[in-house]
Structures are given as structure tokens and as C-alpha cells.
Design an enzyme around this catalytic site. Structure first.
Site: not given
Ligand code: PEP
Ligand code: MG
Length: 906
Positions: A27, A98, A107, A109, A371, A489, A651, A797, A864, A884
Site C-alpha cells: 500500500k 492503515r 481485510g 489487519m 495493487r 473482503h 516398478r 528415479s 517420482c 523429468y
Molecule cells: C518414493 O518412495 O518416493 C516412491 C515414489 O515410492 P513409494 O511412495 O511407493 O514408496
Molecule cells: Mg518408495
């Protein structure tokens, strides 16, 4: 030199500027900037956010001492510009006080208006303006606000009503009037008197009369409000650190309540709900700013087209609309023109959608705030893409403008069209925040939290929205209010949270005491189902079915733009053809993790699986595995087909076996019957499988290494499915992944089994297919010895769920017992199972990638664990050079955008 704590602005000059948000708050920085670009802004000054930290460090008295000289000098500057004097009876300067943090916290504060009034000054103000009604209305508002905020009169219990509101109701009743603005001067005087008596009674002190005493009280109250419950909760939700603090802006008052040529309003340069490039907003004639945002009176629209749309929704005929609820464009055309010109100028200057507050005092327009506006996920995408097309921003800026996590809202369901046909509309309100919500009615925020904790989906229904409802809003499916406009708000906050909200459904009659709502002859009580459409404002009785959102247009364009800049790919974690299809639609270019164990949780499959686990010896296991093989092959075919032409990482079996066996007598008896053995025998086997610490027990590749026949069966199922599809002309790229590797020989043994079985299968089939064998890296030892593991593994992975578990030594299954306390005490800043710990776990990821590639330069590396869909973790993965990330289907677009942003930020 002592540091600068106060920055002044006014009359086209300012000591601050837009870039100083960290120090002056959003502000304060924008008030300075508006001055510099010639927007009419009442003069004032901003006390820095650093002072807020000093306030919490040194305490009130020391900070007042530190500020005193600067504040008095700054007040004198404002006095000179306004040609009036703070605390003076005949020619008084009144100010507003303010809050304003670095990030906007609408809103959350406190604010105090009309500061500087007392019993004498109000008389002076009456003489100066010739308007007793205005003077006394301002005074009673000031005493009320100051009482609530600074003197702690606001009730903390939800059932208690504000003592000042109670007095207003009492006086209105005795006068037989309904609206605040129907009260006469004498009534306002009575109100002030009664207000002050209430203050004395409750606090034991007289209401302060000295202007400076009032000012210091207000400044300190704003600092205090940084630590109020709702501000703390909001910061938690938005990830705003407590250390930032709030600035305090003190500004000369301008008055929207000086009569019919005065007004106050809030406006947006584009539609914050849909993103449409349409100036819009709301205003009230003869009112003060808080009346618009607090949702006490339902305000009128600023533009004619907005007013017409609003009337259409509310079912108001055009002639009635034009006569009773004219837009500002119609009622104050000159002012409207200036407003429109300035809003365009501000948007062009900031190159983003602006959320602005203004006041018209006796025909003169003043801006009080601008803003970058909060917006829904849909609006965020549309505005970014529109600004890009309009040449206001470039591609990289457009990508950076979209918060990855907010894309989630676009993926949310909408009402099913067929279900809507049969649904009964019971009311219509304003489409305050789009989306579809269906759930059970609750009336209070804490009930919403309770019901939610018990697994209910709730819609929070309130007479009017207030920032106190934040905790309830956060867990509700949607919010429905009887009063309040599009800029209340909570409507603003709901849009920020991407929560569906319908506001101002005036036909609802809500009774908090009996916890019921009545509308058009229908009475609904707490717990009954209701559905609301935040895109149209419609309210339905009962449940209405929803369906998945469609993703095209701007969303698709944004994603295409993201891909243009991204280096890192996005795969998905999917165990069914359906999930794979969904993820593909969201742009996943393969599967990074298919957890084969998830395929066993249904019907006949679980029986065959249990038979395998409970088998006495290899012989028995082989018989059961032969039953499982066709199921597995069919499942893999489905998934490979859904991911045609893309890599799919499957897996091998990972979890501790006892997870699959029946622990209840009935289930155990069933298995005994099926296998033709005694109940006791089954019981003993189940007991034998019990482990003290299954997460560290007989799981992962330890299973395949102790029971290689499982690995053989799975290899056959995976590659057999691929070979059958090859015959059908479907291209597949199978990757077989060994879980929970810690030692090179563990991997090697498994790899040998896989390759042997594959060779045998290929010989039998007279055909072959390319495949890869790689491993999960989820044990610290594997990361530490990655250059050895990479001698065998063709890809890595990172399973950061287990890697986090084993690096921290926190059980994934038991962390909830202490994590909340660790977060509260700030021992941990975030949950490491959600946000990758870059300093610890992340270093293992970095090191393993480097070590692995030192022996196998083309080693494909991905992640993953759950972190693969969390923006800050995705960006880290980019920086480490992973190929990835793989995440659940609904997070694929989020990861794609985060990956693009990471590339741009590089
Ligand atoms: C992990 O351990 O990150 C994984 C992807 O395997 P899970 O969650 O199946 O143990
Ligand atoms: Mg695991």
C-alpha cells in the site's frame, strides 16, 4: 545516521516508490508511486515494515520514542498541504491509519478512519463544513472503529454481537428506522454518547480525546494486528513469513460521506473472477470506504454494463435498475470519465490488473490505493494471456505471472449439465468467485472446521462475509452469503483462494440462533445439502452432481507456451489406464512410476495375491503367481495402450507383504477355505509375516531377491504385454524399475533375473522388444554410492518419499504425531514430505545424479516422489539437471508450468 523510518508523500512528490514494497508495504509503495505518476492521492506518510519488527523486539514505548520526531514532522507536512491542523478545533486535519504488508492481505489487519475527532473538534468540523450530519456520522464511526480495534471492544466470542452494533440497533429500533443512514443528527449524538459510556464501562478508561494519543494508539494497534489470529492464519495459507511485518500508512482523510456528491468505491481494471478485459467495480454514494468492503449495504455497479448484468442476475427490470440502482457511469458521468482514465493509466503503468480504492469528496476524485488484484486461477491465466496478446507483457513475463499451484483450480469440477436440469434454483446471488460447490450447510467458521475434520463436505452460509470467517472458508467447498457485494473482503479472499463463492443472495433469511436458512418457503437447517454456482450466482437445494472441467483456449495456449521454454519433461505416476489417459490429456509425456502393487487391491486379484504370500514354499508361490500373471499382463496392456508411444516405467513389487494379508478372522477363514488349509495355519502365516518396522523390513527389492519368482512373473507380464501390443501395432517403451536398492549386488541380482526371463520369453515368442532396466534411488546408501549403482542401472528415479523418510529418520506413517508441533515451533519451516528438503535430501539427489552420470553420461534421471508435483521442488529438480519429474495426473500442468518457470529463471 539513524535509519529512515518514515517516508512522506503528497502533491505529486514522494520519498518512496513502487519498488520499495518490502520496506513500505504494498500500500505504502503504491501510494508513493501514484503520487509520482500524477494520480490524485491525499497526502500522508508511511512507517516502514522494519519498524514493525522493532515494535515486536523493543516494545511499544521504545518504538514510539524512536518515531516521535519523524511522525510529528510528517504530520506537519500533511498539515501544510491540507491547510489544516491535526487536533485543531476550528480547522481540523483528520487522518486514516492503515496497514499494508509486502504481500496484500485483504481485510486481515486493522484500519482506523476519521482519526483526530473529539467532542470539540466535531463541533468545529460541523462549522467548517456546514454539515452536522456528516461530522457526527464521521465521529460515531471513529469511536466505533477505534473502540473495536484499539481499545479491544470487539467481542472474541462468535455468539456475542459487537457492543456498538447492539447500541445502533437499539437506537434504530427506538426511532423505528431500518437503515443507518436514516438516523438523524440528534440520534448520531446519542450514539456517540452511548458508545463512549460503553467504552468507559468495559475498559475503565475514558475515550481518548488528544489527537496524538489517538494516533499512537492506532499506529500500535496496526502493528498489533499483524499478529492477530486471522492474519496469522492467512500468512500460513499464503506462505507469507511473519518476519516481513506490516507498514503503517497515515493519510489525510477525504470523505465519501459528505452528501450526494460524495461517494466511495472499489474497482478492478479487469474482471477478477473470469479475467475478462472489462473495467468493473462497486460504489456507494454518501458512504465511507468500509461500507463497501464490509458488505453492510449492497453497493451499486460502477459501469453501466456491469449494472445491467447485475440487474439481470438479480431479476430487476431495466427501468427499475436505471432509476433505483444507477451505475456511476450514469449517476456521476464526469467523475466516471476521470476514474476510467486513471484506472487505464494505472493498469498500463503496472502492466497488470489493478484493484483500486477511491473516494469522491464533493465532486473531487481521490485514489486511496492500487495493487495488483487478487484473482481466480482462471482469471490469472486469461489475464496473463490477454496481456501478452495486447503487447503489454512478453512471453516470459506471461509465464511468470501464473502461479503454478493455482492452476489446480482450473482442473476443478463444474456442475454436470444434465444434473443441473433437474436441480431446483432456490435463490440467486452475485457470482463472486467461480466454480461449483455442493455440500452440507454450516453457519459458523469453527463448525466448518469441525465438520470438515469429521470428513464432511460443507458450504459455509453467512449473512455477511467477514475476515473472521477465514478458517471456515479455507476448508469449505464454497461460501454463500445473503449480503455483501463482489468486493466484500471475503469475496476478494475467496477469489484469492480459488474458492467458489456466491454473495449477496438477498432472498436468504438466515437465523444463526436456530441454525436455519429460509428462502422462498423452503427451510434448510445445518447439515442439509445445498449447491452453489460461483460462476452464475445460482443457489440450488440439495446435491448437484459435478463433472471434470474442460481445458482449452487460454489454458492450452499457456501450456504450449510453457513447453516452448521448458527443458525438463513431465511424466505421471499412474497405475490404471484411466489415470494414464487423464495425465496424457494434461500433457504428461510418459509414466514415471507405475506402482504394480496398487493393481492388486480389487476382486479376484487380491485373492491370488494372498495365496502367493501365504504360500508355504516356492512351489506354492509359483502356483499362485501363475494365476496372477494373466491379470498383470492385462493391466499392463491397458496402461501401455493408454500411453502409446511413450515411455512407461513399471516398478517391481515394493511394499511389505503383510499389507496384503487379511488381518480379520473372516478374511483369514476365507483364505483357508480357498487354499484348502486350516484356519490356524493361515493365522500362523499371518503372524510370521508380522514385522516390528515394516517400512524398513521385507520390502522393495528385498522381496524380489528373496522370492525371484515374483520378479520373473512381473517381467513376463510387462514384456509379454508389450510384445502382444507390438503385434497389434501399438508402440511401447517399457522400463523395468527395481525398488529400494541400497547395494549394487541387490540390483545386479534382480537385473540378471529380469534379463534371463526376458530372453526366455523372447525365445518362446520368437520376437523381442527394447526395454531398459533401472532403479529407484530412495535409500541414502544408494545415493552415496550412485557411481557403483549406475554401472548396472540404465536409469535412476528418485523416490523422494522414502529418501526423505530415511534421510530424516522420520517414519512416513507416523510423522503426523510430531510434525504439527515442529512446524508450529519452526523447527521445520515446511513438511519435508511435501516440499523437498533442498539442503539435505536435495543434496543426495544432486550428488547421486552427478556420480551416476560420471560413469554413465547419458543416465536418465527423474523424480517420482510426491515432490515431483510441488513447484519449488520441481524448480530444484530443473537446477540439478534431472531429465523429468513424475507426479500425479492432476499435478501435471502445475509441474509443466513450474518447469518452464525454472528454465526462464535460470
Ligand atoms: C518414493 O518412495 O518416493 C516412491 C515414489 O515410492 P513409494 O511412495 O511407493 O514408496
Ligand atoms: Mg518408495
Amino acid at each position: 545516521m539513524d535509519k529512515k523510518r518514515v517516508y512522506t508523500f503528497g502533491n505529486g512528490q514522494a520519498e518512496g516508490k513502487a519498488e520499495m514494497k518490502n520496506l513500505l508495504g504494498g500500500k505504502g509503495a503504491n501510494l508513493a508511486e501514484m503520487n509520482l505518476i500524477g494520480v490524485p492521492v491525499p497526502p500522508g506518510f508511511t512507517i516502514t515494515t522494519e519498524v514493525c519488527s522493532e515494535y515486536y523486539e523493543l516494545g511499544r514505548d521504545k518504538v514510539v520514542d524512536l518515531l516521535k520526531e519523524d511522525v510529528e514532522k510528517s504530520v506537519a507536512k500533511v498539515e501544510a498541504l491540507m491547510k489544516s491542523k491535526f487536533g485543531d478545533v476550528e480547522n481540523p486535519l483528520l487522518v486514516s491509519v492503515r496497514s499494508g504488508a509486502r504481500a496484500s492481505m485483504p481485510g486481515m489487519m486493522d484500519t482506523i478512519l476519521n482519526l483526530g475527532l473529539n467532542d470539540e473538534v466535531v463541533e468545529g468540523l460541523t462549522r467548517k463544513t456546514g454539515n452536522a450530519r456528516f461530522a457526527w456520522d464521521s465521529y460515531r464511526r471513529f469511536v466505533q472503529m477505534y473502540g473495536d480495534v484499539v481499545l479491544g471492544m470487539k467481542p472474541t466470542n462468535k455468539e456475542d454481537i459487537d457492543p456498538f452494533e447492539a447500541i445502533i440497533e437499539e437506537v434504530k429500533e427506538s426511532k423505528g428506522v431500518k437503515l443507518d443512514n436514516e438516523l438523524e443528527v440528534e440520534d448520531l449524538k446519542v450514539l456517540v454518547k452511548k458508545f463512549k459510556e460503553a467504552v468507559k464501562k468495559q475498559t475503565g478508561h475514558d475515550f481518548p480525546t488528544c489527537a496524538y494519543e489517538q494516533l499512537w494508539g492506532a499506529i500500535c494497534a496496526v502493528f498489533d494486528s499483524w499478529m492477530n489470529e486471522r492474519a496469522i492464519l492467512y500468512r500460513k495459507m499464503e506462505g507469507i513469513p511473519a518476519e516481513w511485518g506490516t507498514a503503517v500508512s497515515v493519510q489525510a482523510m477525504v470523505f465519501g460521506n459528505m452528501g450526494e456528491t460524495s461517494a466511495t468505491g472499489v474497482c478492478f481494471s479487469r474482471d477478477a473472477g473470469t479475467g475478462e478485459d472489462l473495467f468493473n467495480g462497486e460504489y456507494l454514494i454518501n458512504a465511507q470506504g468500509e461500507d463497501v468492503v464490509a458488505g453492510i449495504r449492497t453497493p451499486q455497479q460502477i459501469t453501466k454494463i456491469g449494472s445491467q448484468r447485475w440487474a439481470e442476475l438479480a431479476g430487476i427490470p431495466e427501468d427499475v435498475r436505471a432509476a433505483k440502482y444507477p451505475s456511476m457511469e450514469e449517476a456521476m458521468p464526469e467523475i466516471y470519465k476521470e476514474l476510467d482514465e486513471i484506472q487505464t493509466r494505472l493498469e498500463n503503468h503496472y502492466r497488470d490488473m489493478q484493484d483500486m480504492e477511491f473516494t469522491v469528496q464533493e465532486g473531487k476524485l481521490w485514489f486511496l490505493q492500487t495493487r495488483n488484484g487478487k484473482r481466480t486461477g482462471a482469471a490469472m491465466v486469461k489475464i496473463a494471456m490477454d496481456l501478452l496478446r495486447q503487447g503489454m507483457i512478453d512471453e516470459k513475463t506471461a509465464l511468470k505471472r501464473v502461479e503454478p499451484n493455482k492452476l489446480d483450480e482450473l482442473l476443478h469440477p463444474v456442475f454436470d449439465k444434465a444434473a443441473l436440469k433437474n436441480a431446483k434454483v432456490i435463490a440467486k446471488g452475485l457470482p463472486a468467485s467461480p466454480g461449483a460447490a455442493t455440500g452440507q450447510i454450516v453457519f459458523f467458521a469453527d463448525d466448518a472446521a469441525k465438520w470438515h475434520a469429521d470428513g464432511h463436505k460443507v458450504v459455509m452460509v453467512r449473512i455477511e462475509t467477514s475476515p473472521e470467517d477465514l478458517a471456515g472458508m479455507a476448508v469449505a467447498q464454497g461460501i454463500l452469503t445473503a449480503r455483501g457485494g463482489m468486493t466484500s473482503h471475503a469475496a476478494v479472499v475467496a477469489r484469492g483462494m480459488g474458492k467458489c463463492c456466491v454473495s449477496g443472495a438477498g432472498a436468504l433469511s438466515i437465523d444463526y440462533k436456530s441454525r436455519t436458512l429460509e428462502v422462498g418457503g423452503v427451510t434448510l437447517k445445518e447439515g442439509d445439502y445445498i449447491s452453489i454456482n460461483g460462476s452464475t450466482g445460482e443457489v440450488y437445494e440439495g446435491k448437484v452432481a459435478t463433472r471434470a472441467a474442460e481445458l482449452s483456449g487460454d489454458f492450452a495456449d499457456l501450456m504450449a507456451l510453457a513447453d516452448k521454454y521448458t527443458r525438463m519433461k513431465v511424466r505421471t505416476n499412474a497405475d490404471t489406464p484411466h489415470d494414464a489417459e487423464v495425465a496424457r490429456k494434461f500433457g504428461a509425456i510418459g509414466i514415471g512410476l507405475c506402482r504394480t502393487e496398487h493393481m492388486f487391491f480389487e476382486g479376484e486379484k487380491i485373492k491370488a495375491m494372498r495365496e502367493m504370500i501365504l504360500a508355504e514354499n516356492e512351489e506354492g508361490r509359483k502356483i499362485a503367481l501363475a494365476k496372477i500373471l494373466p491379470y498383470q499382463k492385462a493391466d499392463f496392456k491397458g496402461i501401455f495402450k493408454a500411453m502409446e508411444g511413450c515411455p512407461v516405467t513399471v516398478r517391481l513389487l515394493d511394499p511389505p507383504l503383510h499389507e496384503f494379508v487379511p488381518h480379520d478372522e473372516k478374511g483369514q477363514q476365507e483364505m483357508a477355505d480357498a487354499m484348502g488349509v486350516s484356519f490356524k495355519h493361515i493365522q500362523q502365516r499371518v503372524e510370521a509375516l508380522h514385522e516390528q518396522n515394516p517400512m524398513l523390513g521385507h520390502r522393495g527389492c528385498r522381496l524380489g531377491n528373496t522370492y525371484p519368482e515374483i520378479t520373473r512373473m512381473q517381467t513376463r507380464a510387462i514384456l509379454g504385454a508389450a510384445l502382444e501390443l507390438k503385434k497389434e501395432g501399438v508402440e511401447t517403451f517399457p522400463e523395468i524399475m527395481v525398488p529400494l536398492t541400497g547395494l549394487l549386488p541387490e540390483f545386479k541380482e534382480q537385473e540378471n533375473v529380469i534379463r534371463e526371463e526376458a530372453a526366455a520369453l523372447f525365445a518362446e515368442m520368437g520376437d523381442s522388444i527394447d526395454y531398459k532396466v533401472g532403479t529407484m534411488i530412495e535409500i541414502p546408501r544408494a545415493a552415496l554410492t550412485a557411481e557403483r549403482i549406475a554401472q548396472g542401472a540404465e536409469f535412476f528415479s528418485f523416490g523422494t518419499n522414502d529418501l526423505t523418510q530415511m534421510t530424516f529418520g522420520y517414519s512416513r506413517d507416523d510423522v503426523a504425531s510430531f510434525l504439527p508441533i515442529y512446524l508450529e515451533k519452526k523447527i521445520l519451516q515446511v513438511d519435508p514430505f511435501q516440499v523437498l528438503d533442498q539442503n539435505g535430501v536435495g543434496q543426495l539427489v544432486r550428488m547421486a545424479t552427478e556420480k551416476g552420470r560420471s560413469v554413465r553420461p547419458d543416465l536418465k534421471c527423474g523424480i517420482c516422489g510426491e515432490h515431483g508435483g510441488e513447484p519449488s521442488s520441481v524448480k530444484f529438480c530443473h537446477r540439478v539437471g534431472l531429465n523429468y519429474v513424475s507426479c500425479s495426473p492432476f499435478r501435471v500442468p502445475i509441474a509443466r508450468l513450474a518447469a518452464a518457470q525454472a528454465a526462464i529463471e535460470e
